[in-house]
Write a protein that holds these residues in place. Structure first.
Motif, mmCIF file in Angstrom:
data_model
loop_
_atom_site.group_PDB
_atom_site.id
_atom_site.type_symbol
_atom_site.label_atom_id
_atom_site.label_comp_id
_atom_site.label_asym_id
_atom_site.label_seq_id
_atom_site.Cartn_x
_atom_site.Cartn_y
_atom_site.Cartn_z
ATOM 1 N N GLY A 103 14.725 -15.091 -41.016
ATOM 2 C CA GLY A 103 14.652 -14.391 -39.737
ATOM 3 C C GLY A 103 13.198 -14.317 -39.317
ATOM 4 N N ASP A 104 12.971 -13.795 -38.131
ATOM 5 C CA ASP A 104 11.614 -13.694 -37.593
ATOM 6 C C ASP A 104 10.889 -12.496 -38.206
ATOM 7 O OD1 ASP A 104 12.321 -15.845 -36.046
ATOM 8 O OD2 ASP A 104 12.619 -14.677 -34.216
ATOM 9 N N ILE A 105 9.567 -12.624 -38.321
ATOM 10 C CA ILE A 105 8.734 -11.556 -38.872
ATOM 11 C C ILE A 105 7.681 -11.185 -37.840
ATOM 12 C CG2 ILE A 105 7.059 -10.933 -40.644
ATOM 13 C CD1 ILE A 105 8.480 -12.937 -42.488
ATOM 14 N N SER A 106 7.534 -9.883 -37.596
ATOM 15 C CA SER A 106 6.506 -9.375 -36.705
ATOM 16 C C SER A 106 5.839 -8.197 -37.407
ATOM 17 C CB SER A 106 7.131 -8.929 -35.380
ATOM 18 O OG SER A 106 6.141 -8.447 -34.509
ATOM 19 N N CYS A 107 4.519 -8.298 -37.622
ATOM 20 C CA CYS A 107 3.812 -7.229 -38.329
ATOM 21 C C CYS A 107 2.335 -7.253 -37.953
ATOM 22 C CB CYS A 107 3.980 -7.374 -39.840
ATOM 23 S SG CYS A 107 3.331 -8.898 -40.511
ATOM 24 N N ALA A 108 1.617 -6.228 -38.411
ATOM 25 C CA ALA A 108 0.187 -6.159 -38.135
ATOM 26 C C ALA A 108 -0.564 -7.204 -38.948
ATOM 27 C CB ALA A 108 -0.337 -4.758 -38.438
ATOM 28 N N SER A 109 -0.300 -7.226 -40.258
ATOM 29 C CA SER A 109 -0.976 -8.157 -41.149
ATOM 30 C C SER A 109 0.031 -8.654 -42.175
ATOM 31 C CB SER A 109 -2.143 -7.449 -41.851
ATOM 32 O OG SER A 109 -2.777 -8.316 -42.753
ATOM 33 N N LEU A 110 0.029 -9.960 -42.421
ATOM 34 C CA LEU A 110 0.989 -10.552 -43.346
ATOM 35 C C LEU A 110 0.260 -11.262 -44.473
ATOM 36 C CD1 LEU A 110 3.913 -11.451 -44.097
ATOM 37 C CD2 LEU A 110 3.514 -13.461 -42.681
#
Length: 151
Positions: free
Chosen positions: A51-58
């Motif tokens: 699935g898609d990932i959306s975050c500040a820092s990965l």
């Protein structure tokens, strides 16, 4: 002469205070997630995300797999990604295997990394990670994206 040995402490231990600042979430190596992941904080992935990932820092571990788009302010990739990546600051380590287009503002690629896709230095217009919005840098004429190759 008047010294006493200290007795057992009656003070109870207290839990460490929870920081209201940044937090850190981990997806372990034995975890498989089917669906989108959205985090306002920093995210470390060692498992599999379909699935898609959306975050500040990965931060992606070298044995992890992401099958979906990644959107982050900064990303440090070491595993396999099958999908589009959009990050202002992107570091692709030598163990990384990427199949998809890469949008960035600042890019570092270690020798040995594999990328099957197109590079586009336009992340500043497209990154929209969750959480507080970062201030958009106004670009002066002559400003160009930065690319560095790590040896």
């Amino acid at each position: 002469m008047f010294s006493k040995k200290p007795g057992p402490s009656t003070k109870k231990p207290t839990a460490a205070p929870v920081s209201n600042g940044s937090t850190f979430s981990v997806i372990g190596a034995d975890v498989v997630i089917k669906g989108d992941v959205e985090a306002r904080a920093d995210l470390h992935i060692d498992g599999t995300v379909r699935g898609d990932i959306s975050c500040a820092s990965l931060v992606q571990g070298d044995t992890s797999l992401v099958e979906g788009a990644i959107t982050a302010e900064s990303a440090r990739l070491a595993g396999t990604v099958q999908g589009t990546i959009t990050a202002r600051e992107l570091i692709v380590l030598k163990s990384a295997r990427i199949e998809g287009d890469v949008h960035y503002e600042t890019l570092t690629i270690e020798q040995g990394a594999s990328v099957a896709g197109r590079f586009a230095p336009d992340a500043s217009e497209t990154v929209q990670a969750p959480g507080p919005k970062a201030e958009k840098n106004s670009k002066d004429e002559g400003d160009e994206p930065h690319l560095s190759l790590a040896g």
